[in-house]
Design an enzyme around this catalytic site. Structure first.
Site, mmCIF file in Angstrom:
data_model
loop_
_atom_site.group_PDB
_atom_site.id
_atom_site.type_symbol
_atom_site.label_atom_id
_atom_site.label_comp_id
_atom_site.label_asym_id
_atom_site.label_seq_id
_atom_site.Cartn_x
_atom_site.Cartn_y
_atom_site.Cartn_z
ATOM 1 N N SER A 231 -19.309 -1.793 3.945
ATOM 2 C CA SER A 231 -18.930 -0.768 3.024
ATOM 3 C C SER A 231 -18.488 -1.289 1.672
ATOM 4 O O SER A 231 -17.955 -0.471 0.667
ATOM 5 C CB SER A 231 -18.241 0.188 3.747
ATOM 6 O OG SER A 231 -17.033 -0.532 4.221
ATOM 7 N N THR B 273 -8.500 -6.364 3.088
ATOM 8 C CA THR B 273 -9.761 -5.847 3.468
ATOM 9 C C THR B 273 -10.690 -6.233 2.612
ATOM 10 O O THR B 273 -11.908 -6.467 3.119
ATOM 11 C CB THR B 273 -9.625 -4.336 2.576
ATOM 12 O OG1 THR B 273 -8.549 -3.680 3.412
ATOM 13 C CG2 THR B 273 -10.883 -3.559 3.045
ATOM 14 N N THR C 137 -19.825 6.173 13.960
ATOM 15 C CA THR C 137 -18.569 6.974 14.144
ATOM 16 C C THR C 137 -19.002 8.494 13.965
ATOM 17 O O THR C 137 -20.076 8.875 13.295
ATOM 18 C CB THR C 137 -17.372 6.520 13.051
ATOM 19 O OG1 THR C 137 -16.352 7.126 13.047
ATOM 20 C CG2 THR C 137 -18.224 6.695 11.499
ATOM 21 N N HIS D 53 -21.088 3.380 8.511
ATOM 22 C CA HIS D 53 -21.581 3.892 7.042
ATOM 23 C C HIS D 53 -22.818 4.373 6.769
ATOM 24 O O HIS D 53 -23.216 4.610 5.527
ATOM 25 C CB HIS D 53 -20.901 2.677 6.058
ATOM 26 C CG HIS D 53 -19.527 2.482 6.053
ATOM 27 N ND1 HIS D 53 -18.569 3.373 5.375
ATOM 28 C CD2 HIS D 53 -18.891 1.594 6.776
ATOM 29 C CE1 HIS D 53 -17.417 2.811 5.658
ATOM 30 N NE2 HIS D 53 -17.369 1.686 6.531
ATOM 31 N N THR E 54 -7.720 5.875 27.850
ATOM 32 C CA THR E 54 -7.281 6.636 26.893
ATOM 33 C C THR E 54 -7.604 8.172 27.036
ATOM 34 O O THR E 54 -8.813 8.452 27.326
ATOM 35 C CB THR E 54 -7.672 6.214 25.624
ATOM 36 O OG1 THR E 54 -6.943 6.622 24.783
ATOM 37 C CG2 THR E 54 -9.191 6.333 25.457
ATOM 38 N N THR E 55 -6.972 9.095 26.691
ATOM 39 C CA THR E 55 -7.273 10.457 26.627
ATOM 40 C C THR E 55 -8.422 10.804 25.669
ATOM 41 O O THR E 55 -8.587 10.108 24.637
ATOM 42 C CB THR E 55 -6.170 11.452 26.216
ATOM 43 O OG1 THR E 55 -4.933 11.168 27.147
ATOM 44 C CG2 THR E 55 -6.550 12.805 26.025
ATOM 45 N N ARG F 241 0.914 -1.110 -0.117
ATOM 46 C CA ARG F 241 -0.088 0.020 -0.094
ATOM 47 C C ARG F 241 0.677 1.331 -0.044
ATOM 48 O O ARG F 241 1.743 1.373 0.876
ATOM 49 C CB ARG F 241 -0.861 0.067 1.192
ATOM 50 C CG ARG F 241 -1.925 -1.010 1.173
ATOM 51 C CD ARG F 241 -2.908 -1.097 2.164
ATOM 52 N NE ARG F 241 -3.622 -2.341 2.242
ATOM 53 C CZ ARG F 241 -4.800 -2.658 3.054
ATOM 54 N NH1 ARG F 241 -5.259 -1.818 3.840
ATOM 55 N NH2 ARG F 241 -5.708 -3.763 2.946
ATOM 56 N N LYS G 201 -16.957 9.969 9.683
ATOM 57 C CA LYS G 201 -17.492 9.591 8.139
ATOM 58 C C LYS G 201 -18.379 10.644 7.622
ATOM 59 O O LYS G 201 -18.073 12.015 7.429
ATOM 60 C CB LYS G 201 -17.841 8.106 7.771
ATOM 61 C CG LYS G 201 -16.848 7.326 8.037
ATOM 62 C CD LYS G 201 -17.256 6.002 7.822
ATOM 63 C CE LYS G 201 -16.087 4.810 7.681
ATOM 64 N NZ LYS G 201 -15.408 5.013 8.821
ATOM 65 N N SER H 274 -21.323 -13.620 15.095
ATOM 66 C CA SER H 274 -20.676 -12.524 14.392
ATOM 67 C C SER H 274 -20.922 -12.901 12.951
ATOM 68 O O SER H 274 -20.557 -13.924 12.181
ATOM 69 C CB SER H 274 -19.382 -12.443 14.383
ATOM 70 O OG SER H 274 -18.506 -11.231 13.975
#
Length: 406
Positions: free
Chosen positions: A189, A363, A245, A217, A277-278, A21, A248, A137
Site C-alpha cells: 500500500s 511506516t 480484511t 489492500h 479474544t471476543t 503524529r 478496507k 518474508s
C-alpha cells in the site's frame, strides 16, 4: 525513580525527527462520502474532503450495508457475548465465513477481530504446527506480518522486496524436506506496487514451500468478484493461505484467512490470538456479509474506482508532481521530508479543507515521506481540480521539486 522522564525523552525524540503524529478529529457524514466534519477544537468545525480513507469503495456508507448492521442489532443486540468457543459464534459469523471461503474458492475461512490479528495469530502459530519451519518474508511486509513471524520464533529469512532471485537464493539454502513458508503481500500500500505472485508460487512449488499472501489492500478491489489480485490473475488455487480484511474495501472491521479445511481447523484450534479474544459483534459480521455479497456482483464499482484513480494520476502527471505511478489504486505523492510532509498536510486541511495524512517513518523509510492519496468512485472531477489547485498554490512554497512534464 522519575519514570515520566523516560517517556518524555522518548517523545522528544519523535518530536525532534518531525514525525510526531496528530490524530485528526473527524466525523464522516452518512450518505456524503468522502465528505466529513473536522473538529479543529472544542469550539469550531469545518467541512472537509477526505483523501486518505481506506474505505476505498465507500461501502461503509452503502445504504444496504448500513441497513444490514441495523437489522442485526435489532435482531441480536450489540456484542457477540464471548469468544468464538464460548457463545461468540453466531449465525452471522458462520454465514460470513462461508461467503469468504466462496469468494476465495477455498474450503473454509476464519474471521478474526482485525486484519492485524489475523496475520499475527496465523503466522505466529505456524511454527507450532510445522516443526523446524523456516519463514521467508518480503522486506516490505506489513508490521502485523512481521509481528506474527517474530511470535513464531523460528528461523526466518528476509528477501529483498519482490526480488525473485534473492528469494530463490534463500530458498536454496534450506533443505528440501524442511518445512518452508513464503509470506508476502499482493498490493503493497505504501509503494503502490504488486508482487509477482505467479513467479513466487512457481518458486514455492520448486522448493516445496507453503504460500501465505496478505490481500488486505486488494480484496473487494480486484478480480471479477472482488477476490483480490489472486482472483484477477487466476492464482487463488496456487496460494495456500489468503489473508484479507473487512476494514478496507468492505467498509467494516475485522480480518480473516481462507485456506483448506485442515489448515483452517489447525489455526482455529491452536492460535491464541483467535482463541482468547471476543469475536466481532453480530452486526459487524452482518454488515461485512452484506458488503461481500454486494461487491461480488458489482464489478462496475471496481471499474469506476480504477477510472478515478487513473484520473488523479493523470492530473498529478500533468502538474509535474512526483508521485509513484504504480499499477494500483493507491497514489503516493512523494515529499521526502517529515517536517515538510506534516506542514503540507496541515496547510491542506486548514486552508483548503483537504484531508490527507502524512506518512512518515517508521511506516516508510526515512527520506521517503509522502502523502498517500486513495481516490474513490465518489471523488469527483471538481474535488480533483480543487486538490490540484491547492497543491499548485503551496507546493513551491515548501521548495519541493517537480518532475518535467513530457
Amino acid at each position: 525513580m522519575d519514570y515520566d522522564k523516560f517517556f518524555e525523552k522518548a517523545l522528544e525524540g519523535v518530536h525532534g525527527e518531525g514525525r510526531y503524529r496528530i490524530f485528526q478529529d473527524i466525523r464522516r457524514i452518512k450518505g456524503h462520502f468522502p465528505m466529513a466534519k473536522w473538529y479543529k477544537d472544542d469550539f469550531s468545525e469545518q467541512d472537509i474532503t477526505v483523501w486518505c480513507s481506506n474505505d476505498y469503495l465507500g461501502m461503509g456508507q452503502n445504504e444496504c450495508v448500513v441497513e444490514a448492521v441495523k437489522s442485526a442489532v435489532d435482531a441480536a443486540g450489540t456484542g457477540s457475548g464471548g469468544t468464538r468457543n464460548i457463545a461468540g459464534t453466531t449465525h452471522y459469523h458462520v454465514q460470513l465465513e462461508r461467503e469468504l471461503a466462496d469468494l476465495h474458492a477455498k474450503d473454509r475461512a476464519l474471521v478474526f477481530t482485525s486484519g492485524y490479528v489475523a496475520n499475527e495469530a496465523t503466522l505466529g502459530v505456524m511454527s507450532r504446527i510445522l516443526p523446524g519451519l523456516v519463514i521467508f518474508s518480503d522486506e516490505k511486509n506489513h508490521a502485523s506480518m512481521i509481528s506474527g513471524i517474530q511470535r513464531a520464533r523460528c528461523e526466518k529469512h528476509i528477501f529483498r522486496h519482490n526480488d525473485l532471485d534473492d528469494l530463490e537464493e534463500k530458498l536454496k539454502s534450506v533443505p528440501e524436506n524442511q518445512p518452508k513458508l513464503i509470506a508476502f503481500e499482493s498490493v503493497y500500500s505504501m509503494d503502490a506496487d504488486i508482487a509477482p505472485i505467479q513467479e513466487i508460487c512457481d518458486l514455492a512449488e520448486k522448493y516445496n514451500a507453503l504460500t501465505y499472501i496478505d490481500e488486505v489492500h486488494a480484496v473487494g478491489m480486484y478480480g471479477e468478484k472482488g477476490g483480490g489480485v489472486c482472483e484477477e490473475r487466476g492464482l487463488m488455487h496456487r496460494v495456500d493461505i489468503i489473508q484479507g480484511t473487512l476494514a478496507k474495501a468492505f467498509g467494516m472491521i475485522g480480518g480473516y484467512i481462507a485456506a483448506s479445511e485442515v489448515i483452517i481447523d489447525a489455526v482455529r484450534s491452536m492460535a491464541s490470538g483467535f482463541i482468547f479474544t471476543t469475536s466481532i459483534p453480530p452486526s459487524t459480521a452482518a454488515g461485512a456479509l452484506r458488503s461481500v455479497k454486494i461487491l461480488k456482483i458489482t464489478p462496475e464499482v471496481r471499474a469506476q474506482h480504477k477510472e478515478r484513480a487513473n484520473a488523479l494520476k493523470s492530473r498529478f502527471r500533468a502538474a509535474g508532481f512526483p508521485f509513484i505511478d504504480g499499477e494500483t489504486h493507491i497514489v503516493p505523492l512523494m515529499v521526502g521530508d517529515p517536517v515538510k510532509c506534516k506542514a503540507l498536510s496541515d496547510r491542506l486541511i486548514h486552508e483548503y479543507g483537504i484531508y490527507v495524512q502524512p506518512i512518515n517513518y517508521p511506516t516508510v523509510p526515512r527520506g521517503t515521506e509522502r502523502l498517500r492519496f486513495t481516490p474513490s468512485p465518489f471523488h469527483t472531477n471538481a474535488m480533483m481540480e480543487q486538490l490540484i489547485e491547492a497543491l499548485h498554490n503551496i507546493w513551491d512554497e515548501f521548495e519541493l521539486e517537480r518532475v518535467k512534464v513530457a
